[in-house]
Design an enzyme around this catalytic site. Structure first.
Site, PDB file in Angstrom:
ATOM      1  N   GLU A 413      20.977  29.362  49.473  1.00  0.00           N
ATOM      2  CA  GLU A 413      21.846  29.262  50.639  1.00  0.00           C
ATOM      3  C   GLU A 413      21.810  30.523  51.495  1.00  0.00           C
ATOM      4  O   GLU A 413      22.813  31.188  51.696  1.00  0.00           O
ATOM      5  CB  GLU A 413      23.262  28.901  50.196  1.00  0.00           C
ATOM      6  CG  GLU A 413      23.236  27.532  49.530  1.00  0.00           C
ATOM      7  CD  GLU A 413      24.604  26.980  49.144  1.00  0.00           C
ATOM      8  OE1 GLU A 413      25.418  27.752  48.619  1.00  0.00           O
ATOM      9  OE2 GLU A 413      24.815  25.776  49.351  1.00  0.00           O
ATOM     10  N   GLU A 483      20.545  21.227  42.423  1.00  0.00           N
ATOM     11  CA  GLU A 483      21.946  21.137  42.009  1.00  0.00           C
ATOM     12  C   GLU A 483      22.349  19.678  42.151  1.00  0.00           C
ATOM     13  O   GLU A 483      22.078  19.040  43.163  1.00  0.00           O
ATOM     14  CB  GLU A 483      22.859  22.007  42.886  1.00  0.00           C
ATOM     15  CG  GLU A 483      22.604  23.487  42.723  1.00  0.00           C
ATOM     16  CD  GLU A 483      23.487  24.369  43.604  1.00  0.00           C
ATOM     17  OE1 GLU A 483      24.600  23.957  43.967  1.00  0.00           O
ATOM     18  OE2 GLU A 483      23.031  25.472  43.929  1.00  0.00           O
TER      19      GLU A 483
HETATM   20  C1  GAL Z   1      26.247  24.904  46.156  1.00  0.00           C
HETATM   21  C2  GAL Z   1      25.917  26.333  45.833  1.00  0.00           C
HETATM   22  C3  GAL Z   1      26.489  26.767  44.517  1.00  0.00           C
HETATM   23  C4  GAL Z   1      27.914  26.328  44.401  1.00  0.00           C
HETATM   24  C5  GAL Z   1      27.986  24.854  44.525  1.00  0.00           C
HETATM   25  C6  GAL Z   1      29.383  24.312  44.471  1.00  0.00           C
HETATM   26  O1  GAL Z   1      26.223  24.723  47.521  1.00  0.00           O
HETATM   27  O2  GAL Z   1      24.546  26.566  45.833  1.00  0.00           O
HETATM   28  O3  GAL Z   1      26.389  28.154  44.439  1.00  0.00           O
HETATM   29  O4  GAL Z   1      28.649  26.902  45.411  1.00  0.00           O
HETATM   30  O5  GAL Z   1      27.491  24.473  45.773  1.00  0.00           O
HETATM   31  O6  GAL Z   1      30.054  24.610  43.332  1.00  0.00           O
END
Ligand code: GAL
Length: 954
Positions: A413, A483
């Site tokens: 990010e 993620e």
């Molecule tokens: C993503 C980010 C993580 C964390 C997650 C939400 O956007 O890369 O670091 O913030 O969302 O828990």
């Protein structure tokens, strides 16, 4: 112009001066080293320049200073407080400037050189991690400053050392220009949080070296070449290799994979030093649009791991790191993304040794710039590029010799821009042997894999089918969900549905759950504290608690679910034909490490068990295996079925023999319907109506007792304490259920009594259940009958009006005496399950206590439902359901659970509240991802369900 201030370096956006060039991490067999971890003198100042540097001079009296442990964070040791923000910078965005209020910790210690420390050669002082900027003095001489919190920094200090009484002074600033590059979603935790070590560097010793150990899957040969800054020889006794540095040797080897982590011990010897090598032969390649290792496509079953310990923050000890790897291996996790910075180096040693694929991610995130449309983003500003390149080099040079590292990641990010492109180019030049990952680059200009986060199932499917369009380069790349499955609170839901997609489409090479562990801070008042609990002016609450482990590393139900969803063996049964099909879903290992066992259950009780011969199938192979003759039993309406399990056949480095890797249940006969002849008549007494064993309030029709068991408050219940996923994240564009449910008033339903009717064999209570201010309602009829011993309740629910929202739950709630404690049930267990999180719920007989039924989510919310329950016993009452039901029991109401901010807000009352639910709404992942898939939603439709209540002896 003002003279340059002594603390100008804090806001200098260059990476820092005077540190040594980055190099590989290694263990010397003969050079001495001295750990400088331990108790240090500590003084906290409110600003960077509050104190001059006289403390660094030998002889400074620090007698009145506090003491802190190094490694550690001073804010977790009683000095100041931690701050949690997701992506908002907790200071004005004015790069590279930082606030005047810049907590600054002066650290001081003395040390003597150990006996035998050589007088010749040099010495290096190594800091493995300091947040966020440090200046170092040895014996009064300023030896340098640096930034880059989760990266190593080395300083040459040999010329300053004395045999005894060395004075090491380190000034650490919480905020620096580097903070703009370290906006990861986590606690801001200043301090010297990784090891400090003094390393002797012998003359003619090893400097930097690069182990190239590839594997040719066609020939079975490994090729080793060690490029070294200082010439020497490389020996690997087990392979008979003895070669000069820079020279290649090709020999037959066993390859390294995460499933078969074969390491060979070797030595690199220069004229002045011997260094141990742990060599894993493997080749990573991007071929035909797939990431292949040793020729085979890998399916990543990963987690995102931040470093976390509830008392020590990111200062992890070796035992905790090992515990993480063991827990991952035991839960079928095969990959880690080191979100969002290179981990402590010992963690990668463990991944080499025990076998995990690693995406090693650079310490870079500038997410806070999103608030201004990425204007001023350091990742797209040439002035910052040297700092970005420095970070890339410190990661790659330190970690390049780890076989476990199969992908480099530029960071997280940080938008897009020239700095990122420069990093990618530098990494590609330095190490063309590994693909490059970065999620923010959706066009894949700088990356070798198309990566996204929290993408909904339907879009993932389109990507899997190659229907997502996009630039040509991207269309040719594999897809990773770097993620997904946001594990905040209860959940994540829908993981099995993702796994089905990954299995169905080659392009989908798996994903990494967000995230491994809740970052709750151990705290006297709250149990585990989260954002806001330290009085931060800006914070993001419990968004920091979104892991598969609770802060104390107890696995949450989400981890049990993930283990089942990603199990590396699939066992499918076809009910009555007496066979199972076993499929090896590993990428590399055959099934020879597993022993298979069968058992047969009658009404949840095991009546026979034995072992099952399964061939040592190769990856992707499957075989149909015959089950034994069915054991006797299971006549007369009993429910029967097989359970087949795959267990470790012998101890491994990560789990003992017998550890369960995979399992399945194969139903054979369903249970027979419950028969009851409703012969009893309701009898009207003074204040009571009796019906068989039950007594009711004559006026309201409310159940008072079943035999000797007092019952309170039995009525329809649709409310659950919204989960983090029900509440959804504020930025979600899809409807967020928690707030909508509240708006509609599902937490304050009113029950209007319309009739209490007696006829020959039933007591019928008619109600209309609705919230104030709304016209929609649930017409609810309770029909009670009995055969004299048992009491049967049939609940009919007819929605009235316009119900657009799904319901949280649909069932009845009732209160039992607070003495109710032991719970027995036949149904799903041992842990909780909801419609889209019950893959790991196994149908059997289970026993527990009311307290043990609770899942301790750091922020209290709906939890603890047991799925597919046939019957349950609690507090002297047995409940048989038709159909199966969801069972929940707790010592507080859903309303109290809803009102609690921390577990410490909940206390046992004198009633145990039991929910018997016909339906539960799914869980989904909307706290940072997609909501509940349509098939797991609980729609308000006409429903009917039955419970039989009987008094038990216990
Ligand atoms: C993503 C980010 C993580 C964390 C997650 C939400 O956007 O890369 O670091 O913030 O969302 O828990």
């Amino acid at each position: 112009m003002n003279p340059p201030s002594a603390v100008d370096y804090v806001e200098d956006l260059s990476p820092g001066g005077e540190t040594l060039p980055p190099r590989a991490r290694y263990t010397s067999s003969d050079a001495m080293s001295l750990s400088l971890n331990g108790s240090w003198c500590f003084r906290l100042s409110p600003t960077a320049d509050a104190q001059d540097d006289s403390f660094a001079a030998p002889g400074h009296d620090a007698g009145d200073w506090a003491r802190v442990s190094v490694p550690g964070h001073w804010v977790l040791q009683g000095h100041g407080a931690p701050i949690y923000t997701n992506h908002r910078y907790p200071f004005p965005v004015d790069p590279p400037r930082v606030p005047t209020e810049n907590p600054t910790g002066d650290h001081l210690r003395t040390f003597d050189l150990p006996p035998g420390w050589p007088a010749d050669g040099g010495a290096v002082l190594r800091f493995d991690g300091v947040e966020s900027c440090a200046r170092v003095w040895l014996n009064g001489t300023d030896v340098g400053e640096f930034k880059g919190s989760r990266l190593p920094h080395e300083l040459a200090v040999g010329h300053l050392l004395k045999p005894t009484g060395n004075v090491l002074a380190v000034r650490v600033h919480q905020w620096s220009a580097g903070s703009y590059l370290e906006d990861q979603d986590q606690w801001w935790l200043p301090g010297i949080f990784r090891d400090v070590t003094l390393l002797h560097r012998p003359a003619d010793g090893v400097l930097d070296f690069f182990v190239h150990a590839s594997y040719d899957h066609a020939t079975g040969a490994g090729t080793l070449r060690v490029d070294s800054d200082v010439d020497g020889r490389v020996t690997v006794p087990a392979l008979g290799i003895d070669a000069a540095t820079g020279e290649s040797a090709t020999v037959p080897v066993e390859p390294w994979t995460a499933e078969t982590p074969r390491l060979y011990d070797g030595v690199l010897a220069t004229a002045g030093e011997r260094v141990t090598l742990r060599i894993g032969f493997r080749t990573v390649a991007l071929e035909d649009g797939l990431i292949r290792v040793n020729g085979r496509a890998v399916l990543f079953k990963g987690v995102n791991r931040h470093e976390w310990h509830p008392e020590r923050g990111r200062a992890l000890d070796p035992e905790t790191m090992r515990a993480d790897v063991l827990l991952m291996k035991r839960h079928n996790v095969n990959a880690v993304r080191t979100s969002h910075y290179p981990p402590h180096p010992a963690f990668l040693d463990l991944c080499d040794e025990l076998g995990l694929w690693v995406i090693d991610e650079c310490d870079l995130e500038t997410h806070g710039f999103v608030a201004q449309g990425w204007r001023g983003n350091p990742a797209d500003d040439d002035r910052w590029t040297p700092a970005l390149l420095d970070r890339a080099a410190r990661m790659v040079e330190r970690d390049k010799n780890h076989p476990c590292v199969v992908v480099w990641s530029l960071g997280n990010e940080a938008g897009t821009g020239r700095g990122l492109t420069a990093m990618a180019k530098w990494i590609r030049d330095r190490d063309p042997s590994r693909p490059i990952h970065y999620e923010g680059d959706h066009d894949c200009r700088d990356t070798d894999v198309y990566s996204r986060m929290y993408t909904a199932h339907d879009e993932v499917e389109r990507i899997g089918r190659g229907l997502d369009g996009g630039p040509r380069r991207r269309r040719e790349l594999p897809f990773l969900l770097c993620e997904y499955g946001h594990a905040m609170g209860n959940g994540p839901g829908g993981m099995a549905d993702y796994q089905d997609l990954f299995t169905a489409h080659d392009r989908l090479q798996g994903g990494f759950v967000w995230e491994w562990i809740d970052h709750g801070v151990q705290d006297q008042r709250y149990g585990f504290a989260y954002g806001g609990d330290f009085g931060e002016e800006l914070h993001d609450g419990n968004f920091v608690c979104d892991g598969l482990l609770f802060p104390d590393r107890t696995p949450s139900p989400g981890l049990a679910e993930y283990k089942k969803v990603v199990e590396p063996v699939r066992i499918d049964g076809h009910g009555t034909d007496g066979t199972v099909r076993v499929t090896n879903a590993h990428d590399f290992a055959d099934l020879s490490a597993l022993a298979f066992v069968w058992s047969f259950q009658v009404d949840g009780e095991t009546v026979g068990a034995g072992s099952l011969a399964v061939p040592a199938l190769a990856p992707d192979e499957s075989a149909v295996v015959k089950l034994p003759e069915r054991p006797v039993g299971g006549t007369g309406g009993a429910e029967t079925g097989w359970t087949v399990r795959a267990l470790l056949a012998a101890d491994t480095a990560w789990a003992p023999k017998g550890h369960e890797v995979a399992w399945t249940q194969i139903p054979v006969a369903a249970r027979a319907p419950i028969t009851m002849t409703a012969g009893e008549r309701p009898v009207h007494g003074d204040d009571l109506i009796t019906l068989g064993p039950a007594a009711f309030d004559a006026r309201t029709g409310a159940l008072r007792s079943v035999g000797g068991v007092a019952v309170t408050g039995l009525r329809l219940d649709v409310w659950r304490a919204p989960t983090d996923n029900d509440d959804g994240a504020a930025w979600q564009t899809d409807p967020r259920l928690g707030p909508l449910w509240r708006k509609l008033g599902l937490h304050r339903m009113r029950h209007r009594l319309e009739a209490v009717e007696r006829d020959d064999d039933a007591l019928t209570v008619r109600t209309r259940v609705a919230p104030a201010a709304a016209e929609s309602a649930l017409r609810t009829v309770y029909r009670w009958t009995s055969d004299g011993t048992r009491l049967r309740l049939t609940v009919s629910v007819a929605p009235e009006g316009d119900w657009t929202l799904p319901l949280p739950r649909l069932g009845v709630r009732l209160g039992l005496a607070g003495t109710a404690d032991r719970v027995r049930w036949f149904g799903g267990g041992p842990g909780e399950g909801y419609p889209d999180t019950k893959s790991a719920s196994r149908v059997a007989r289970w026993e527990s206590t009311v307290d043990e039924l609770q899942t301790p989510y750091v922020r209290p919310q709906e939890n603890g439902a047991r799925a597919d329950v046939r019957w349950a016993e609690i507090g002297g009452l047995r409940v048989d359901g038709e159909p199966e039901f969801w069972f929940t029991a707790r010592r507080w109401t859903s309303e109290q659970l809803d009102a609690a901010g921390h577990l410490t807000d909940l206390s046992a009352g004198d009633t145990v509240w039991v929910n018997l639910d016909h339906g539960q709404h799914g869980i989904g992942s909307q706290s940072c991802g997609p909501g509940v898939l349509p098939r797991y939603q609980l729609r308000a439709v006409p429903s009917e369900f039955t419970f039989h209540l009987t008094e038990t002896d216990g």
